[in-house]
Design an enzyme around this catalytic site. Sequence first.
Site, short mmCIF file in Angstrom:
data_model
loop_
_atom_site.label_atom_id
_atom_site.label_comp_id
_atom_site.label_asym_id
_atom_site.label_seq_id
_atom_site.Cartn_x
_atom_site.Cartn_y
_atom_site.Cartn_z
N GLU A 13 9.55 -4.42 10.26
CA GLU A 13 9.96 -3.11 9.73
C GLU A 13 10.54 -2.23 10.83
OE1 GLU A 13 7.18 -1.16 7.11
OE2 GLU A 13 8.37 0.68 7.08
N ASP A 55 0.85 -1.20 0.00
CA ASP A 55 0.00 0.00 0.00
C ASP A 55 0.89 1.25 0.00
OD1 ASP A 55 0.87 -0.18 2.61
OD2 ASP A 55 -1.11 0.12 3.51
O1 KIV Z 1 3.62 -1.15 1.60
C1 KIV Z 1 4.81 -1.52 1.58
O2 KIV Z 1 5.57 -1.27 0.64
C2 KIV Z 1 5.27 -2.33 2.71
C3 KIV Z 1 6.76 -2.55 2.80
C4 KIV Z 1 7.38 -1.33 3.35
C5 KIV Z 1 7.07 -3.75 3.60
O3 KIV Z 1 4.51 -2.74 3.51
#
Ligand code: KIV
Length: 275
Positions: free
Chosen positions: A178, A40
């Site tokens: 993260e 997202d």
């Molecule tokens: O939305 C995204 O790109 C993510 C990554 C940062 C893991 O969730």
Amino acid sequence: MLTIREHKQNGEKISMLTAYDFSTARIFDEAGVDMLLVGDSLGMTMLGYEDTIPVTMKDMIHHTRAVSRGAKQAMVVADMPFMSYQTSESETLRNAGRLMKEGRAHAVKLEGGAVVAKQIRAITDASIPVVAHIGLTPQSVHALGGFKVQGKDEEAARRLLEDARAVEQAGAFAVVLECVPARLAGLITEMLSIPTIGIGAGAACDGQVLVYQDMLGMFSGFKPKFVKQYADVGGVMRDAVAAYCEDVRKGEFPGEEHSFTISEETMAKLRGGLQ
Ligand code: KIV
């Protein structure tokens, strides 16, 4: 392709990158990436929002479908957007199902630890594979007080360990960590039997994920500490577009080699008809 769990069992690291469209997914797939994440984060990287909060199911399905068409060997994971899994179990299942049926994803990802264990259980019970996401969870950026490293003190670190256990027990087949201190991520990786995929979580994780615009140098703004930039694609694009504009302005593009022909005879007849 080895299943993602087998990678961990065999001690083989997992590579994951975000992708949001067909042509990029095709290139990354050809390059051999194991997993493509339709994150997202597309709200920020593709749609220009300040955070991921405004992203809708419609946005996610649209982009997931395009990525799925481009991926031949990589596993496609689609993010469940903000408020698509928080309101009720039936809504959660309906939305996870749409990402699979309409988006053609192979798995879904949702943010949160113990608090979303029920949703993870419900989705996996419906035979939809789930990737969990703990640590810095961007959909909760306002509740977390900004984009900050998580789990730095003992209490916060213990909560993260509990979250990691909870998502594994609920049935997630992998978990994104993260912005977690590297040694804590290492401990979580040792503790779990499912693979951990880190972003800003050090080298001990079972795999790594990055937002592709960050690693390809396509964002001129803030560059997080955890990003390694592998190329200056943004610079290459800017130079190419500037050269194109100059060629067009000078009348140097298109050349004969870019143009289609018509016979002299036909042209003569057409010209004759104009007189
Ligand atoms: O939305 C995204 O790109 C993510 C990554 C940062 C893991 O969730």
